[in-house]
Structures are given as structure tokens and as C-alpha cells.
Design a protein around this motif. Structure first.
Motif, PDB file in Angstrom:
ATOM      1  N   UNK A  65       0.923  -1.278  -0.312  1.00 56.80           N
ATOM      2  CA  UNK A  65      -0.168  -0.397   0.275  1.00 56.80           C
ATOM      3  C   UNK A  65       0.828   1.342  -0.172  1.00 56.80           C
ATOM      4  N   UNK A  66       0.892   2.922   0.075  1.00 60.19           N
ATOM      5  CA  UNK A  66       0.946   3.372  -0.048  1.00 60.19           C
ATOM      6  C   UNK A  66       0.483   4.513   0.921  1.00 60.19           C
ATOM      7  N   UNK A  71       5.353   3.288  -1.143  1.00 57.79           N
ATOM      8  CA  UNK A  71       4.508   2.257  -0.979  1.00 57.79           C
ATOM      9  C   UNK A  71       5.932   1.401  -0.315  1.00 57.79           C
ATOM     10  N   UNK A  72       4.775   0.597   0.875  1.00 55.99           N
ATOM     11  CA  UNK A  72       5.144  -0.086   1.469  1.00 55.99           C
ATOM     12  C   UNK A  72       4.591  -1.508   1.673  1.00 55.99           C
ATOM     13  N   UNK A  73       5.352  -2.532   1.823  1.00 55.27           N
ATOM     14  CA  UNK A  73       5.167  -3.966   2.235  1.00 55.27           C
ATOM     15  C   UNK A  73       5.111  -4.699   3.058  1.00 55.27           C
ATOM     16  N   UNK A  74       3.582  -5.056   4.291  1.00 57.92           N
ATOM     17  CA  UNK A  74       3.409  -4.802   5.178  1.00 57.92           C
ATOM     18  C   UNK A  74       2.886  -6.738   4.678  1.00 57.92           C
ATOM     19  N   UNK A  75       3.707  -6.976   6.377  1.00 57.37           N
ATOM     20  CA  UNK A  75       2.702  -8.764   6.941  1.00 57.37           C
ATOM     21  C   UNK A  75       2.012  -8.138   7.990  1.00 57.37           C
ATOM     22  N   UNK A  76       0.497  -8.680   7.553  1.00 50.99           N
ATOM     23  CA  UNK A  76      -0.952  -8.192   8.408  1.00 50.99           C
ATOM     24  C   UNK A  76      -1.626  -9.440   9.021  1.00 50.99           C
ATOM     25  N   UNK A  77      -2.235  -9.795  10.279  1.00 49.19           N
ATOM     26  CA  UNK A  77      -3.536 -10.148   9.930  1.00 49.19           C
ATOM     27  C   UNK A  77      -5.219 -10.203   9.603  1.00 49.19           C
TER      28      UNK A  77
END
Length: 106
Positions: A65-66, A71-77
Motif C-alpha cells: 500500500x501507499x 510504497x509499503x510492504x507489510x505482513x498483517x493479519x
């Protein structure tokens, strides 16, 4: 908070007082992402507040997401919240208050 009306039909029984007599449109599924370390707490708070009958947690989804023009790249639940449609507004406000994100999915 992303919502969708339940598409699963309600089972019908011969009893007029059955809990299954509601229309499928009386129920919704709400999708909310959260940091993995916070997902169980948020899910428990939602259920304890009686805003959902059940919350399923998909432990890890990758989100791109921005945020702040980056631009971010993350692990989420991913929380899959099963609720009554008439509780959507209250549930949305509850999530906005309890969620750690500045802007939870709404």
C-alpha cells in the motif's frame, strides 16, 4: 472496514421460532487488517462487546500500500468478522477507536 452481506442462505426449519428464520441480508462479513501481534486482542474485544458472533483470524497476509507517498510492504493479519448488518455502524466506530492504525480500513 470492508463489508459484504452474507451470501449464504439461512437454513429453514419447521419451527416458527427458529433462530434461522432471518434473511441472509441480516448478516454481514467485515474484513479488517491489523498488526499480527494485535489481532487476537482486537478480535476478543469485538466478540466481548457482542458486536460479532465470531471473528476468524487469517494469521498472515502480505499488504502492499501507499502511506506518506511511499510504497509499503507489510505482513498483517486479516480479521473476518461475522456480524449482524444492523451492527455495522457500531462495529465500524468500535474498530476505529480500538485499532492501533491511524486509518484502519474503513
Amino acid at each position: 472496514v470492508i463489508t459484504s452481506p452474507s451470501s449464504q442462505p439461512s437454513p429453514q426449519t419447521s419451527s416458527a421460532s427458529s433462530v434461522y428464520d432471518d434473511d441472509a441480508s441480516d448478516y454481514s462479513i467485515v474484513w479488517v487488517t491489523s498488526p499480527p501481534k494485535e489481532s487476537k486482542t482486537l478480535a476478543s474485544q469485538i466478540v466481548l462487546a457482542k458486536l460479532a458472533a465470531c471473528v476468524n483470524i487469517i494469521p498472515i497476509v502480505n499488504s502492499i500500500y501507499i502511506w506518506n507517498d511511499e510504497v509499503c510492504d507489510d505482513d498483517e493479519s486479516l480479521l473476518m468478522i461475522k456480524t449482524k448488518t444492523n451492527l455495522l455502524k457500531t462495529l465500524t466506530e468500535f474498530v476505529k477507536i480500538k485499532h492501533s492504525y491511524v486509518v484502519p480500513e474503513t
